[in-house]
Design an enzyme around this catalytic site. Structure first.
Site, PDB file in Angstrom:
ATOM      1  CB  CYS A 128      13.951   0.152   4.436  1.00 19.56           C
ATOM      2  SG  CYS A 128      13.589  -1.603   4.674  1.00 19.56           S
ATOM      3  CG  HIS A 252       9.038  -0.891   6.342  1.00 20.65           C
ATOM      4  ND1 HIS A 252       8.259  -1.715   5.552  1.00 20.65           N
ATOM      5  CD2 HIS A 252      10.343  -1.215   6.067  1.00 20.65           C
ATOM      6  CE1 HIS A 252       9.056  -2.494   4.829  1.00 20.65           C
ATOM      7  NE2 HIS A 252      10.316  -2.206   5.122  1.00 20.65           N
TER       8      HIS A 252
END
Length: 358
Positions: A128, A252
């Protein structure tokens, strides 16, 4: 004729997002097969108004499947992906198991869709944190080249799974409601479930994601290093990462420093990013406009801002990159790969339709 698509790990955090992304997808789907562990067998999920019963994943689960999206852990992918390929399916794997296999393309569709052309039945979805960095940096690499990348990540707890989210919430309750010190709260998962010690994440930042390797970098950090070189097809790019878990539930964030091969005008860099598919420029310091994790949640794009030249290095540039780790960082990238396979004619529906989804 549409495809028969299977989702392996359908009840997990990423699996449920895969189903949602498939609902919004342009991919023609005639049948959706939801697969999970024995514990979830028999549960019912809804897809485009149709109730679908979850089946246990077995060696025979992939008969008639055209595309299989895996997100149930590396061991599950290792065991069942070969059976899916043998049955005629193209596998898009969201775990780390196949990422460094030489014959398995590692794909971010906006960056290296051409790598799909050489697939041999299995395609890997990158980590990710790597995915969002690739979307932000590829437009720069294409115009000015890349010599060095130094990245520090600020990663949400959802990257460690649903149990990590609940542990984080519980720790905040223990501090705010029960009066415990942050050092006294219950910690059983983070920074890594497989490591010896566990530390609180509430009111904290943990400079460890996954286990440490022999070189004192974590596996997460080494993933970013190796995956970047593979995706960009350039072993000469120097990459170093420090991956940190912070008490944000989803989304994130990354502070990225790069050195380009040719000096890149900052305003032209901003234009290149703004025009790149999947990237959204949010960069206006005078108006305090920059990417934020809470604004990225639920969105498919990667947001880039705080773009500025290094004060001492003429070819050095700093960026701030944010994305929803469960979507572009996992589920959406996987579905995008499936869409791209369809668009490039690399997968064709072959199954006998059992029922048609509206």
């Amino acid at each position: 004729m549409g495809y028969c698509v299977a989702v392996v790990g359908a009840t997990g955090a990423v699996g449920t997002e895969m189903i949602r992304m498939l609902e919004e997808s342009s991919l023609p789907i005639d049948e959706l097969r939801l697969l999970s562990s024995y514990r979830s067998k028999g549960k019912i999920l809804t897809f485009r108004g149709q109730e679908i019963e979850i089946e246990e994943t077995t060696e025979d689960s992939f008969d008639g499947v055209d595309i299989a999206l895996f997100s149930a852990g590396g061991s599950t992918s290792a065991k069942y992906a070969p059976y899916a390929v043998k049955a005629g399916a193209v596998v898009v794997d969201n775990t780390s198991y196949f990422r460094q296999h030489k014959d398995v393309p590692l794909v971010v569709p906006e960056v290296n869709a051409h790598a799909l052309d050489a697939h041999k039945g299995i395609i890997a979805c990158p980590n990710c944190s790597t995915i969002q960095m690739m979307v932000a940096l590829e437009p720069i690499r294409r115009k000015w080249g890349l010599d060095r990348i130094i990245v520090s990540t600020y990663q949400a707890v959802s990257g460690a799974g649903a149990r990590a989210i609940e542990e984080t919430k519980n720790q905040y309750r223990q501090v705010l409601n029960d009066g415990l010190s942050p050092l006294e709260v219950t910690a059983e998962i983070l920074p890594s479930g497989g490591d010896k010690k566990h530390y609180p994440i509430a009111f904290n930042a943990l400079p460890q994601i996954d286990l440490f390797t022999e070189n004192d970098y974590t596996y997460e950090e080494m993933k970013m290093t190796k995956e970047t070189k593979k995706i960009m097809e350039d072993e000469s790019i120097k990459v170093s990462a420090t991956c940190v878990r912070i008490p944000v539930l989803s989304g994130h964030s990354e502070s990225v420093y790069i050195e380009t091969k040719e000096v890149a005008p900052i305003e032209e860099v901003k234009v290149a990013i703004a025009e790149f598919p999947g990237a959204v420029l949010e960069d206006n310091p005078k108006e305090q406009i920059y990417p934020q994790a809470i604004k990225a949640v639920g969105k498919k794009e990667t947001f880039v801002g705080r773009i500025r030249r290094d004060l001492d290095q003429e070819n050095g540039i700093h960026l701030w990159v944010v994305s929803d780790n469960l979507l572009k960082g996992a589920a959406w990238n996987s579905v995008q790969i499936a869409e791209t396979l369809h668009q490039r004619g690399l997968v064709k529906p072959t199954h006998e339709v059992v029922f048609e989804l509206i």
